[in-house]
Design a protein around this motif. Sequence first.
Motif, PDB file in Angstrom:
ATOM      1  N   ARG A 103       0.861  -1.263   0.110  1.00 53.93           N
ATOM      2  CA  ARG A 103      -0.099   0.024   0.193  1.00 53.93           C
ATOM      3  C   ARG A 103       0.947   1.194   0.028  1.00 53.93           C
ATOM      4  O   ARG A 103       0.534   2.309   0.480  1.00 53.93           O
ATOM      5  CB  ARG A 103      -0.906   0.026   1.241  1.00 53.93           C
ATOM      6  N   CYS A 104       2.070   1.127  -0.452  1.00 53.02           N
ATOM      7  CA  CYS A 104       3.038   2.292  -0.282  1.00 53.02           C
ATOM      8  C   CYS A 104       3.747   2.113  -1.803  1.00 53.02           C
ATOM      9  O   CYS A 104       4.125   1.256  -2.512  1.00 53.02           O
ATOM     10  CB  CYS A 104       4.195   1.696   0.684  1.00 53.02           C
ATOM     11  N   ASN A 105       3.816   3.569  -2.325  1.00 53.48           N
ATOM     12  CA  ASN A 105       4.538   3.553  -3.594  1.00 53.48           C
ATOM     13  C   ASN A 105       6.017   3.677  -3.592  1.00 53.48           C
ATOM     14  O   ASN A 105       6.511   3.934  -4.588  1.00 53.48           O
ATOM     15  CB  ASN A 105       3.886   5.018  -4.248  1.00 53.48           C
ATOM     16  N   LEU A 106       6.700   3.760  -2.322  1.00 54.53           N
ATOM     17  CA  LEU A 106       8.042   3.701  -2.173  1.00 54.53           C
ATOM     18  C   LEU A 106       8.621   5.054  -2.729  1.00 54.53           C
ATOM     19  O   LEU A 106       9.490   5.271  -3.212  1.00 54.53           O
ATOM     20  CB  LEU A 106       8.800   2.670  -2.860  1.00 54.53           C
ATOM     21  N   CYS A 107       7.705   5.870  -2.818  1.00 57.02           N
ATOM     22  CA  CYS A 107       7.917   7.587  -3.294  1.00 57.02           C
ATOM     23  C   CYS A 107       9.153   8.267  -2.536  1.00 57.02           C
ATOM     24  O   CYS A 107       9.622   9.139  -2.847  1.00 57.02           O
ATOM     25  CB  CYS A 107       6.672   8.277  -3.658  1.00 57.02           C
ATOM     26  N   ARG A 108       9.008   7.743  -1.234  1.00 51.32           N
ATOM     27  CA  ARG A 108      10.056   8.504  -0.254  1.00 51.32           C
ATOM     28  C   ARG A 108       9.618  10.113   0.063  1.00 51.32           C
ATOM     29  O   ARG A 108      10.484  10.857   0.645  1.00 51.32           O
ATOM     30  CB  ARG A 108      11.637   8.442  -0.734  1.00 51.32           C
ATOM     31  N   ARG A 109       8.586  10.424  -0.155  1.00 51.50           N
ATOM     32  CA  ARG A 109       8.187  11.944   0.170  1.00 51.50           C
ATOM     33  C   ARG A 109       7.902  12.126   1.733  1.00 51.50           C
ATOM     34  O   ARG A 109       8.455  13.068   2.223  1.00 51.50           O
ATOM     35  CB  ARG A 109       6.683  12.142  -0.501  1.00 51.50           C
ATOM     36  N   CYS A 110       7.610  10.851   2.361  1.00 52.89           N
ATOM     37  CA  CYS A 110       7.564  10.853   3.677  1.00 52.89           C
ATOM     38  C   CYS A 110       8.841  11.350   4.387  1.00 52.89           C
ATOM     39  O   CYS A 110       8.854  11.943   5.424  1.00 52.89           O
ATOM     40  CB  CYS A 110       7.033   9.536   4.538  1.00 52.89           C
ATOM     41  N   THR A 111       9.879  10.761   3.866  1.00 53.51           N
ATOM     42  CA  THR A 111      11.289  11.145   4.315  1.00 53.51           C
ATOM     43  C   THR A 111      11.470  12.678   4.482  1.00 53.51           C
ATOM     44  O   THR A 111      12.147  13.109   5.415  1.00 53.51           O
ATOM     45  CB  THR A 111      12.283  10.570   3.535  1.00 53.51           C
ATOM     46  N   LEU A 112      11.109  13.420   3.320  1.00 55.31           N
ATOM     47  CA  LEU A 112      11.182  14.814   3.604  1.00 55.31           C
ATOM     48  C   LEU A 112      10.517  15.555   4.880  1.00 55.31           C
ATOM     49  O   LEU A 112      10.868  16.745   5.207  1.00 55.31           O
ATOM     50  CB  LEU A 112      10.586  15.465   2.276  1.00 55.31           C
ATOM     51  N   TYR A 113       9.547  14.910   5.246  1.00 54.62           N
ATOM     52  CA  TYR A 113       8.635  15.539   6.364  1.00 54.62           C
ATOM     53  C   TYR A 113       8.898  15.011   7.930  1.00 54.62           C
ATOM     54  O   TYR A 113       8.586  15.627   8.855  1.00 54.62           O
ATOM     55  CB  TYR A 113       7.181  15.334   6.193  1.00 54.62           C
ATOM     56  N   CYS A 114       9.692  14.095   7.726  1.00 55.05           N
ATOM     57  CA  CYS A 114      10.296  13.317   8.956  1.00 55.05           C
ATOM     58  C   CYS A 114      11.283  14.138   9.912  1.00 55.05           C
ATOM     59  O   CYS A 114      12.209  14.235   8.887  1.00 55.05           O
ATOM     60  CB  CYS A 114      10.727  11.846   8.884  1.00 55.05           C
ATOM     61  N   PRO A 115      10.992  14.496  11.131  1.00 56.08           N
ATOM     62  CA  PRO A 115      12.097  15.261  11.733  1.00 56.08           C
ATOM     63  C   PRO A 115      13.237  14.540  11.812  1.00 56.08           C
ATOM     64  O   PRO A 115      14.371  15.159  12.186  1.00 56.08           O
ATOM     65  CB  PRO A 115      11.438  15.388  13.245  1.00 56.08           C
ATOM     66  N   LEU A 116      13.480  13.164  11.737  1.00 56.74           N
ATOM     67  CA  LEU A 116      14.530  12.481  11.976  1.00 56.74           C
ATOM     68  C   LEU A 116      15.037  11.749  10.605  1.00 56.74           C
ATOM     69  O   LEU A 116      16.087  10.850  10.499  1.00 56.74           O
ATOM     70  CB  LEU A 116      14.388  11.284  12.766  1.00 56.74           C
ATOM     71  N   SER A 117      14.233  12.266   9.461  1.00 54.83           N
ATOM     72  CA  SER A 117      14.507  11.651   7.855  1.00 54.83           C
ATOM     73  C   SER A 117      14.267  10.260   8.123  1.00 54.83           C
ATOM     74  O   SER A 117      15.169   9.673   7.098  1.00 54.83           O
ATOM     75  CB  SER A 117      16.019  12.165   7.606  1.00 54.83           C
ATOM     76  N   ILE A 118      13.399   9.676   8.575  1.00 58.66           N
ATOM     77  CA  ILE A 118      13.121   8.041   8.571  1.00 58.66           C
ATOM     78  C   ILE A 118      12.514   8.022   7.099  1.00 58.66           C
ATOM     79  O   ILE A 118      11.747   8.665   6.585  1.00 58.66           O
ATOM     80  CB  ILE A 118      12.190   7.710   9.620  1.00 58.66           C
ATOM     81  N   ASP A 119      13.060   6.885   6.430  1.00 58.52           N
ATOM     82  CA  ASP A 119      12.654   6.531   5.298  1.00 58.52           C
ATOM     83  C   ASP A 119      11.765   5.404   5.334  1.00 58.52           C
ATOM     84  O   ASP A 119      12.035   4.208   5.057  1.00 58.52           O
ATOM     85  CB  ASP A 119      13.731   6.268   4.306  1.00 58.52           C
ATOM     86  N   ASN A 120      10.321   5.480   5.338  1.00 54.50           N
ATOM     87  CA  ASN A 120       9.430   4.360   5.541  1.00 54.50           C
ATOM     88  C   ASN A 120       9.328   3.683   4.117  1.00 54.50           C
ATOM     89  O   ASN A 120       8.844   2.573   4.251  1.00 54.50           O
ATOM     90  CB  ASN A 120       8.179   4.972   6.041  1.00 54.50           C
TER      91      ASN A 120
END
Length: 436
Positions: A103-120
Motif C-alpha cells: 500500500r506504499c508507492n515507495l516514493c520517499r516523500r515521507c522522508t522529507l517531512y520526518c524530523p529524523l529523516s526516517i525513510d518509511n
Amino acid sequence: MSMRVEIDNYRALDFTGVEQVEDKFIEGLNKLKDSEANWTYLKPLILFLKYCTNCHMCNRACHVYLKGKKNIYSPSYRSWLLKKLKKKRDLNSILTLAESAYRCNLCRRCTLYCPLSIDNGLIAREIRKLFSQELNVAPKEFHSQGSMKQLRNGSSTGLTSSGFMDIVRFIEEDIEERTGRKIKIPVDEKGADMLLIHNAGDYLNRLESIEAFAIILEEADLSWTLSSEAYDAVNYGMWYDDVQLIRIASKNLRIARELDVDRIVVGECGHAHRAMITIADRIDEHQIKKESCIPLLWNLVKNKLNLCPEKNDFPVTLHDPCNIVRQLGIFEPQRKILKKICPRFIEMSPNGFYNYCCGSGGGIGIIGSMRDFRMNVSGKMKFEQIMDVFDKCVESRKYVCAPCSNCKRAISELFSSSGHEIESIGIVDLIFNIMI
C-alpha cells in the motif's frame, strides 16, 4: 494451508500453499539485520527502525494516507508493526504487514517531512524483500511475469531480441516515411560513446518516443548504440528482491562492457534511473558511467538543436517522477528544457522534491488486481493536483510532461475514463515536436 489476506479488497499477495509462515518470517527478519545476508540497505534499515518514534508526521506527506485515511496506509504503521513482530509472533500481523507493504508507492516523500529523516519507503521495500526472499511470496507481476521473464526472454514485456530487431527496422522505415530522412539506428555497435537503454514498454506502446530519441541523437551527431540484448531498462527486482535486482543489473553491465561503451544513458524510465544509476553503480567494478537522459537532452536543446518553440503552443505542466527527483536530485534540467521549448509551461504545486507520486510507483502500476486502489486511493492526489493546474485553461489540448514511462501510463490511466482532455507526454516528444 491456504491463506489469503484481504485489505480493502486490494490483493497483492497470495499465500496459498506457504507453510510455517511464522518461522520463516522470523528467519527472514533476522537476515534483514545480518550484514552478510543484507548488503543493500542494512545500516539505514536498522537506524530507521531504531529511531522512528511514531510521531506520524509522515502521514501529512503521504498521498496514500491523505486519501485513504486508514492505519494500513500510514507510513509509520509498517515500522511499528515490524517492531511489534520482533517481540511477539502473530500470524495475522505478519500477513497484514506483508499486504500493507504494497500500500506504499515507495516514493520517499515521507522522508522529507520526518524530523529524523526516517525513510518509511525503504522500510516497506525491505519488508517486501523479506517475504520474497524468505517465503517466496511476491506479486506474480513482479516475479514470474516480471523479472523472471526478463532474465529468460530479454524483457518483462515479453519482447524478444528478434522482436526488438523487427521493431528497430520498422522504426527506421517509419522515420523515413514521416520525415523524409533515412536514419540507420545503431544496434550492437562496439566502441560507441553511449549505450542508450529504454523502458521496453515504449517499444510496444510509445514508439514515437523511441523514434524521437533516434532523430534527436542523429541530428546532434552523437556516438550511440542500442543493444539487442540489453534493450529493457526495467528492473522489477528494485521493488521486491535484491537477488533479481542484481541479476538484471549485472546483465546490463556485462553487455555494456562487451560493447566497450563509455557510458550508459537511461531513457525516460524513473525506476530504471534508480536501479541502474544508484544501485548498479555499487556492484560495477569497472565503473562505467551511468547517466540520466535528462541532462543530456538539456545540453542538446541548449547547444545542438535548431528549434521552433512556438509550435508547442499549448498548456504544459511537469510531473516530477519520484525516482528521478527525490532519488537522484535531478531537478533543474527538465525545467530549463520546458521553459525554453514550451512558451505556456505551468508549474505544479507542490513540485520538484515535494511533488506527489503518480500513484503507480513502487511497481503498483503493473499489479492488475490493484487498479481500483490506484484510481481511488494512490492516484487520487495526482489527479486532483493536475486538475488544479489546468483549472482555468480553456484549451482542448493540455499536456502533462512526465519523463518516465510508468508515470506517463499512470497519468493516462487516471484521465482516460474521466472525460477530461488531458494527455501525458515525454520531454523527448516535446523536443521532437519543435525541431526544424
